[in-house]
Motif scaffolding. Structure first.
Motif, short mmCIF file in Angstrom:
data_model
loop_
_atom_site.label_atom_id
_atom_site.label_comp_id
_atom_site.label_asym_id
_atom_site.label_seq_id
_atom_site.Cartn_x
_atom_site.Cartn_y
_atom_site.Cartn_z
N PHE A 1 0.77 -1.25 0.05
CA PHE A 1 0.14 -0.05 -0.08
C PHE A 1 0.92 1.28 -0.15
CE2 PHE A 1 -2.10 3.32 2.63
CZ PHE A 1 -3.24 3.57 1.92
N ILE A 2 1.92 1.31 0.96
CA ILE A 2 2.80 2.48 0.92
C ILE A 2 3.53 2.73 -0.38
CG2 ILE A 2 4.89 3.25 1.91
CD1 ILE A 2 4.02 1.62 4.49
N ILE A 3 4.07 1.60 -1.12
CA ILE A 3 4.62 1.54 -2.35
C ILE A 3 3.69 2.29 -3.48
CG2 ILE A 3 5.88 0.43 -4.24
CD1 ILE A 3 6.98 -1.51 -1.95
N ILE B 1 9.00 10.46 -1.47
CA ILE B 1 9.81 9.14 -1.57
C ILE B 1 10.60 9.02 -0.32
CG2 ILE B 1 11.70 11.00 -2.55
CD1 ILE B 1 11.04 7.31 -3.69
N LYS B 2 11.05 10.09 0.37
CA LYS B 2 11.91 9.73 1.65
C LYS B 2 11.34 9.01 2.60
CE LYS B 2 11.61 14.57 3.31
NZ LYS B 2 12.28 15.65 3.86
N PHE B 3 10.02 9.48 2.77
CA PHE B 3 9.33 8.83 3.71
C PHE B 3 8.70 7.38 3.45
CE2 PHE B 3 7.90 13.23 4.87
CZ PHE B 3 8.73 13.51 5.74
N THR B 4 8.66 7.23 2.16
CA THR B 4 8.36 5.99 1.37
C THR B 4 9.44 4.65 1.90
OG1 THR B 4 6.95 6.66 -0.02
CG2 THR B 4 7.72 4.57 -0.48
N ILE B 5 10.65 5.32 1.59
CA ILE B 5 11.75 4.61 1.71
C ILE B 5 11.78 4.19 3.31
CG2 ILE B 5 14.32 4.47 1.99
CD1 ILE B 5 14.23 6.35 -0.79
N TYR C 1 8.67 7.32 15.14
CA TYR C 1 8.97 8.49 16.01
C TYR C 1 9.63 9.41 15.00
CZ TYR C 1 11.21 11.29 19.35
OH TYR C 1 11.71 12.58 20.19
N VAL C 2 10.70 9.05 14.37
CA VAL C 2 11.68 9.79 13.46
C VAL C 2 10.98 10.37 12.32
CG1 VAL C 2 13.65 10.03 11.97
CG2 VAL C 2 13.75 8.63 13.99
N PHE C 3 9.94 9.59 11.67
CA PHE C 3 9.19 10.24 10.64
C PHE C 3 8.37 11.33 11.27
CE2 PHE C 3 4.91 10.06 8.96
CZ PHE C 3 5.16 10.39 7.68
N THR C 4 7.50 10.98 12.39
CA THR C 4 6.70 12.09 12.81
C THR C 4 7.38 13.24 13.17
OG1 THR C 4 5.32 10.32 13.87
CG2 THR C 4 4.92 12.59 14.64
N LEU C 5 8.72 13.18 13.77
CA LEU C 5 9.32 14.55 13.83
C LEU C 5 9.92 15.28 12.33
CD1 LEU C 5 12.02 13.90 16.68
CD2 LEU C 5 10.00 15.21 16.82
N MET C 6 10.29 14.61 11.40
CA MET C 6 10.37 14.86 10.09
C MET C 6 9.13 15.69 9.53
SD MET C 6 12.76 11.75 8.66
CE MET C 6 12.93 12.64 6.96
N GLU C 7 7.97 14.89 9.74
CA GLU C 7 6.68 15.35 9.42
C GLU C 7 6.22 16.78 9.83
OE1 GLU C 7 2.90 15.14 6.88
OE2 GLU C 7 5.29 14.42 6.87
N GLN C 8 6.71 16.73 11.26
CA GLN C 8 6.31 18.07 11.87
C GLN C 8 7.21 19.21 11.53
OE1 GLN C 8 3.99 18.17 14.00
NE2 GLN C 8 4.79 20.05 15.58
N ASN C 9 8.32 18.89 11.15
CA ASN C 9 9.05 19.89 10.55
C ASN C 9 8.63 20.45 9.27
OD1 ASN C 9 11.77 21.30 10.74
ND2 ASN C 9 12.37 20.17 9.16
#
Length: 657
Positions: A167-169, A177-181, A218-226
């Motif tokens: 589903f993500i792909i 792209i970076k979040f998909t990876i 957690y890392v993704f959420t911080l990146m998304e927040q930024n």
């Protein structure tokens, strides 16, 4: 006493649980733009902490012979299985919220629906495992062993993770792209951990994989927040279009690529939104604006740029070959809006300031300056709908800026003076009042109003001038009163731009009372104009002035498009007929003038004819029962000392017998 030993697996799981707990606390402390995602992440992290702790305890107590050993090991494993179910459920929920918000969808895809169903099935199997020995067994020595259906139960989370990965792909354009990876890599770790744990007994690969996935989220959420913060800084939130900062950033990118000379830059303002608010209401007018934005969004091509500065103001970069098409879109676009249950077409147009970007060095500041200057010239000077900035326009605006500074300096230095044009009662031919008219005395030269009033109207300096004139008129009246003269009422002009001032009536009364002048000696003249100020604001101001005892006249009556509405809604004391009605050329215009006078007298409004220059006009106005006349036929605008003579003399020679 129970003999407890901590294995390597248990030690690793305790450390992982401590890290997960720290991340949970940190997540609670962070402010998120999407509270729902934060809540899901906290739930998932708490479940991960619980899973790691319970699995660590399972390694500690596995095989421990004690009276309560069986209960401890059974509870630990039962809760552990259920927590894995909840973690997967939270993971699916997290992806669902992310997908729905990123794609702005309103329908859940079948893949996510099916994973939710599989997760519920696995929860039921986990509950079944607690009461049967089919999935796992706790033997007589309190050792955990796999049951006959263990592999079947393990396949379900594996299938869920595979479905989510696919589903993500499939939706990588939405997730970026970076979040998909990041997601795919995390899922691969989870799949690998699940497969390894299926074939290696006694290791904690699956639990560590879940821990790594929670860290990745957690890392993704911080990146998304930024990214959300950056997006908010560069985006006009109501429309989703780039704001001024975003538009600047895009211009910089295009300049760096060396393609900026392929574009024309534009600053445009939607025409008549104030009128649409009055006609359709704020909510419907906003719908019209949103539909217009959608229309523009569809017209703009991939390489074009459309930004919104807020309200009705927009900026754009459009390829030069599309200039004529863009001008047509700006000149007239039709949007369809549901009004009173019917689909109604609404025509929308804009005032545009453009800049033809050339091969000279460019910067975002220069481009914005050019288009801002262009639209300012279009709106305030040329009154054209489409203006491209050039050297001549810039010279004119530089000259206008110089004139503006001179006017401002003139106001500070008291260079503007009132001239008084008498009003005459035609029944007695006596002085019955006057109008204070502004003149600019600069370096001994008398500058007529037509050279500075239009600029003051455009720049709102007219509001400063109006109160300035009132101050000087009050000062003159005070001097006349102190000299023992009995001056009649003086009319002072007031631009309708003053209606922006909520305390206008109070400011006027403060000036008049400050000179200890009876309010009966001041009449406020408000010009009838077609401008953006609603009738209700005018009525409110006039009512306030009446409350302080001032008389209010409407000037240049008949030049606007809503003259009758004005008389109906606003209680004026006097009506000044515009000069264009006095200079009539045929019977039709004479009848119209007669009707205006008759109508005004019928509703107890005094009528003053201004701009009267010929005795024949006086005779005609007297026949129409117009009592008050102002114009060169009696007197031109007079200096203060000349008007004092008229006050003393009082009477004019009868022009007609």
């Amino acid at each position: 006493m129970v003999n407890i030993t901590i294995s390597f697996q248990a030690f690793i799981l305790f450390i992982a649980a401590a890290v997960a707990l720290f991340l949970t606390v940190f997540t609670v402390m962070i402010k998120f733009s999407m509270p729902k995602m934060k809540a899901i992440l906290i739930k998932m992290e708490l479940c991960t902490v619980g899973l790691l702790l319970f699995m660590a305890l399972s390694y500690v107590f596995d095989g421990t012979k004690s009276p309560n050993g069986f209960i401890i090991v059974s509870v630990i494993n039962a809760v552990g299985f259920l927590l894995i179910c909840f973690i997967l459920y939270c993971y699916i929920e997290y992806l669902t919220v992310l997908y729905m918000s990123k794609g702005r969808f309103n329908k859940l895809p079948d893949t996510l629906k099916n994973t939710f169903k599989l997760c519920v099935i696995w929860m039921l199997l986990s509950c079944l495992a607690v009461f049967t020995d089919r999935i796992y067994i706790i033997d007589e020595n309190n050792y955990y062993k796999r049951g006959d259906y263990f592999y079947l139960a393990s396949v379900i989370p594996l299938v869920i993770i595979v479905f989510l990965t696919v589903f993500i792909i499939q939706n990588r354009s939405i997730f970026k792209i970076k979040f998909t990876i990041l997601f795919v890599a995390s899922n691969c770790i989870l799949i690998a951990g699940t497969v390894i744990q299926m074939f290696r007994f006694g290791d904690c690969f699956f639990e560590i994989a879940i821990f790594l996935v929670s860290v990745a989220l957690y890392v993704f959420t911080l990146m998304e927040q930024n990214e959300e913060l950056q997006l908010a800084a560069y985006t006009e939130l109501k429309s989703g279009l780039p704001n001024a900062h975003g538009f600047f950033a895009i211009i910089c990118q295009i300049i760096q690529k060396g393609n900026i000379s392929n574009y024309n830059a534009y600053y445009f303002d939607v025409v008549g939104m104030g009128g649409m608010n009055n006609k359709y209401g704020d909510k419907k007018a906003n719908e019209i604006l949103i539909s217009y934005i959608d229309l523009l969004r569809n017209w703009f091509e991939k390489d074009d740029v459309l930004g919104r500065l807020g309200g009705d103001f927009f900026v754009a970069l459009v390829k030069k070959e599309r200039t004529e098409e863009f001008m047509k879109v700006m000149s007239d676009s039709v949007v369809n809006v549901i009004i009173n249950g019917n689909n109604q077409p609404v025509h929308v147009s804009s005032v545009v300031g453009g800049y033809k970007i050339d091969d000279t060095p460019q910067s975002p500041e220069k481009i914005m300056s050019k288009i801002s200057t262009a639209i300012s010239y279009a709106k305030n000077v040329s009154k054209e709908r489409f203006v491209f900035i050039d050297d001549e326009i810039e010279k004119k605006l530089i000259e206008e800026k110089r004139n503006y500074d001179n006017i401002l300096k003139g106001l500070e230095n008291g260079e503007f003076v009132p001239y008084y044009q008498p009003k005459v009662n035609t029944e007695t031919f006596e002085l019955c009042g006057c109008e204070a008219l502004v003149r600019w005395l600069k370096n001994g030269e008398l500058i007529p109003p037509y050279k500075f009033i239009p600029l003051m109207e455009r720049t709102d300096l007219i509001c400063n001038l109006d109160l300035y004139m009132l101050e000087h008129v009050c000062r003159d009246i005070r001097e006349w009163l102190d000299e023992g003269l009995c001056p009649p009422c003086v009319s002072v002009n007031l631009s309708r731009k003053n209606l922006n001032n909520e305390n206008l009536a109070e400011d006027i009364h403060k000036i008049v009372s400050g000179h200890n002048i009876p309010v009966s000696l001041i009449q406020i003249e408000i010009t009838e104009t077609n401008d953006a100020y609603p009738l209700i604001e005018l009525k409110k101001a006039v009512d306030k002035l009446h409350g302080f005892g001032f008389s209010v006249a409407i000037d240049d009556f008949g030049t606007g498009s809503s003259s009758i509405s004005l008389l109906k809604e606003v209680s004026f004391d006097a009506l000044k007929i515009d000069k264009t009605f006095i200079d009539y050329a045929d019977d039709k215009e004479q009848k119209l003038l007669s009707y205006i006078i008759e109508m005004a007298k019928a509703i107890d409004i005094n009528v003053i004819a201004e701009g009267v220059e010929e005795p024949v006009q006086v005779e005609s106005l007297i026949n129409m029962e117009c009592t008050y006349i102002q114009g060169y036929v009696f007197d031109k605008p007079l200096e203060k000392h000349e008007y004092e003579d008229r006050i003393r003399r009082k009477k004019y020679p009868a022009i007609i017998q």
